[in-house]
Design a protein around this motif. Sequence first.
Motif, mmCIF file in Angstrom:
data_model
loop_
_atom_site.group_PDB
_atom_site.id
_atom_site.type_symbol
_atom_site.label_atom_id
_atom_site.label_comp_id
_atom_site.label_asym_id
_atom_site.label_seq_id
_atom_site.Cartn_x
_atom_site.Cartn_y
_atom_site.Cartn_z
ATOM 1 N N ALA A 2 27.999 -6.530 113.792
ATOM 2 C CA ALA A 2 28.425 -7.751 113.097
ATOM 3 C C ALA A 2 29.092 -8.719 114.066
ATOM 4 O O ALA A 2 28.874 -9.934 113.985
ATOM 5 C CB ALA A 2 29.360 -7.407 111.950
ATOM 6 N N SER A 3 29.888 -8.210 114.984
ATOM 7 C CA SER A 3 30.551 -9.070 115.956
ATOM 8 C C SER A 3 29.557 -9.723 116.909
ATOM 9 O O SER A 3 29.677 -10.908 117.232
ATOM 10 C CB SER A 3 31.580 -8.280 116.758
ATOM 11 O OG SER A 3 32.574 -7.780 115.914
ATOM 12 N N GLY A 45 28.878 -13.662 116.965
ATOM 13 C CA GLY A 45 29.088 -14.375 118.223
ATOM 14 C C GLY A 45 27.847 -15.116 118.667
ATOM 15 O O GLY A 45 27.925 -16.241 119.182
ATOM 16 N N PHE A 46 26.687 -14.500 118.492
ATOM 17 C CA PHE A 46 25.437 -15.166 118.853
ATOM 18 C C PHE A 46 25.194 -16.398 117.977
ATOM 19 O O PHE A 46 24.776 -17.445 118.475
ATOM 20 C CB PHE A 46 24.256 -14.197 118.737
ATOM 21 C CG PHE A 46 22.948 -14.830 119.072
ATOM 22 C CD1 PHE A 46 22.612 -15.105 120.385
ATOM 23 C CD2 PHE A 46 22.052 -15.168 118.070
ATOM 24 C CE1 PHE A 46 21.403 -15.709 120.704
ATOM 25 C CE2 PHE A 46 20.849 -15.768 118.372
ATOM 26 C CZ PHE A 46 20.519 -16.038 119.690
ATOM 27 N N PHE A 71 27.715 -19.124 119.096
ATOM 28 C CA PHE A 71 27.271 -19.683 120.369
ATOM 29 C C PHE A 71 26.054 -20.583 120.182
ATOM 30 O O PHE A 71 25.988 -21.679 120.748
ATOM 31 C CB PHE A 71 26.952 -18.546 121.345
ATOM 32 C CG PHE A 71 26.112 -18.966 122.516
ATOM 33 C CD1 PHE A 71 26.692 -19.633 123.580
ATOM 34 C CD2 PHE A 71 24.758 -18.697 122.551
ATOM 35 C CE1 PHE A 71 25.924 -20.026 124.671
ATOM 36 C CE2 PHE A 71 23.988 -19.089 123.631
ATOM 37 C CZ PHE A 71 24.576 -19.750 124.691
ATOM 38 N N SER A 72 25.088 -20.128 119.378
ATOM 39 C CA SER A 72 23.873 -20.916 119.159
ATOM 40 C C SER A 72 24.184 -22.239 118.472
ATOM 41 O O SER A 72 23.585 -23.271 118.801
ATOM 42 C CB SER A 72 22.864 -20.126 118.329
ATOM 43 O OG SER A 72 22.485 -18.955 118.994
ATOM 44 N N GLY A 73 25.109 -22.211 117.526
ATOM 45 C CA GLY A 73 25.492 -23.441 116.847
ATOM 46 C C GLY A 73 26.071 -24.461 117.810
ATOM 47 O O GLY A 73 25.670 -25.630 117.806
ATOM 48 N N TRP A 74 26.992 -24.029 118.641
ATOM 49 C CA TRP A 74 27.574 -24.970 119.600
ATOM 50 C C TRP A 74 26.563 -25.376 120.653
ATOM 51 O O TRP A 74 26.618 -26.492 121.176
ATOM 52 C CB TRP A 74 28.827 -24.380 120.236
ATOM 53 C CG TRP A 74 30.004 -24.609 119.365
ATOM 54 C CD1 TRP A 74 30.629 -23.701 118.564
ATOM 55 C CD2 TRP A 74 30.668 -25.852 119.146
ATOM 56 N NE1 TRP A 74 31.642 -24.298 117.877
ATOM 57 C CE2 TRP A 74 31.704 -25.625 118.215
ATOM 58 C CE3 TRP A 74 30.495 -27.137 119.645
ATOM 59 C CZ2 TRP A 74 32.554 -26.632 117.785
ATOM 60 C CZ3 TRP A 74 31.345 -28.137 119.209
ATOM 61 C CH2 TRP A 74 32.356 -27.885 118.290
ATOM 62 N N PHE A 119 28.803 -21.551 109.956
ATOM 63 C CA PHE A 119 29.127 -21.058 108.614
ATOM 64 C C PHE A 119 28.564 -19.653 108.406
ATOM 65 O O PHE A 119 29.252 -18.770 107.889
ATOM 66 C CB PHE A 119 28.577 -22.029 107.562
ATOM 67 C CG PHE A 119 29.017 -21.715 106.168
ATOM 68 C CD1 PHE A 119 30.325 -21.925 105.773
ATOM 69 C CD2 PHE A 119 28.125 -21.208 105.240
ATOM 70 C CE1 PHE A 119 30.739 -21.639 104.483
ATOM 71 C CE2 PHE A 119 28.525 -20.911 103.953
ATOM 72 C CZ PHE A 119 29.838 -21.129 103.573
ATOM 73 N N LEU A 120 27.314 -19.424 108.826
ATOM 74 C CA LEU A 120 26.725 -18.082 108.725
ATOM 75 C C LEU A 120 27.475 -17.091 109.612
ATOM 76 O O LEU A 120 27.664 -15.930 109.235
ATOM 77 C CB LEU A 120 25.241 -18.123 109.088
ATOM 78 C CG LEU A 120 24.328 -18.852 108.117
ATOM 79 C CD1 LEU A 120 22.905 -18.900 108.662
ATOM 80 C CD2 LEU A 120 24.371 -18.213 106.746
ATOM 81 N N SER A 121 27.914 -17.539 110.771
ATOM 82 C CA SER A 121 28.693 -16.691 111.660
ATOM 83 C C SER A 121 29.993 -16.265 110.999
ATOM 84 O O SER A 121 30.410 -15.107 111.107
ATOM 85 C CB SER A 121 28.986 -17.447 112.955
ATOM 86 O OG SER A 121 29.890 -16.756 113.750
ATOM 87 N N SER A 122 30.616 -17.188 110.306
ATOM 88 C CA SER A 122 31.852 -16.867 109.594
ATOM 89 C C SER A 122 31.609 -15.827 108.508
ATOM 90 O O SER A 122 32.395 -14.895 108.342
ATOM 91 C CB SER A 122 32.422 -18.148 108.987
ATOM 92 O OG SER A 122 33.589 -17.883 108.274
ATOM 93 N N LEU A 123 30.510 -15.988 107.771
ATOM 94 C CA LEU A 123 30.187 -15.019 106.717
ATOM 95 C C LEU A 123 29.876 -13.645 107.289
ATOM 96 O O LEU A 123 30.328 -12.627 106.758
ATOM 97 C CB LEU A 123 29.005 -15.525 105.894
ATOM 98 C CG LEU A 123 29.248 -16.760 105.038
ATOM 99 C CD1 LEU A 123 27.952 -17.172 104.349
ATOM 100 C CD2 LEU A 123 30.335 -16.513 104.019
ATOM 101 N N VAL A 124 29.105 -13.597 108.369
ATOM 102 C CA VAL A 124 28.744 -12.314 108.971
ATOM 103 C C VAL A 124 29.987 -11.625 109.528
ATOM 104 O O VAL A 124 30.168 -10.420 109.348
ATOM 105 C CB VAL A 124 27.677 -12.510 110.074
ATOM 106 C CG1 VAL A 124 27.516 -11.268 110.925
ATOM 107 C CG2 VAL A 124 26.348 -12.899 109.459
#
Length: 166
Positions: free
Chosen positions: A26-27, A31-32, A35-38, A150-155
């Motif tokens: 999950a981490s 993180g991926f 990173f991809s979003g930014w 947002f998806l990163s936050s949920l995951v």
Amino acid sequence: MAAILEAMPCESCHNIELSDKRNKIASIVSGFLFFSGWWFAIDASSSDYQNTRDVFHLCGVFSALSMFMVNTVSNDQLRGEGLTDGVCGGGIAPKMWFFFAFLMGFGSLLGSCWILFGEYVMENEASRKEFNPTTIYPGVAFFLQNLFIFLSSLVYKFGRTEDLWG
């Protein structure tokens, strides 16, 4: 070639237990995505700067802040088990913090939708006087940035288990 693959001893590959590695997976996925979003936002600003505005990065900043705010509240605090007394009646303050953090993340996602459709897709004469983008890619990149954060936050929040923390 198939005979060579069948002859290889690969029993350990078939018996992988993922429950022990749930927090790590999950981490890494979170993180991926972050990173991809930014990466999308930085790519849009650096490769196509004349079609972007600096203010469009605010949605990404608030989305990232939302991710950190969401993940500062433990699941025990949300269930009311982590605190017994305190400011704002014990378990109410973490729930309010969590709620406003999700509101900020979802608001950032909606703001990026407005940037995509309001500034890049729809033709509006009033807003075209000072900003006239020639490509749609920066709008898509800013939307993908906020979606991935947002998806990163949920995951990261719901993909991990706190039982393994010891």
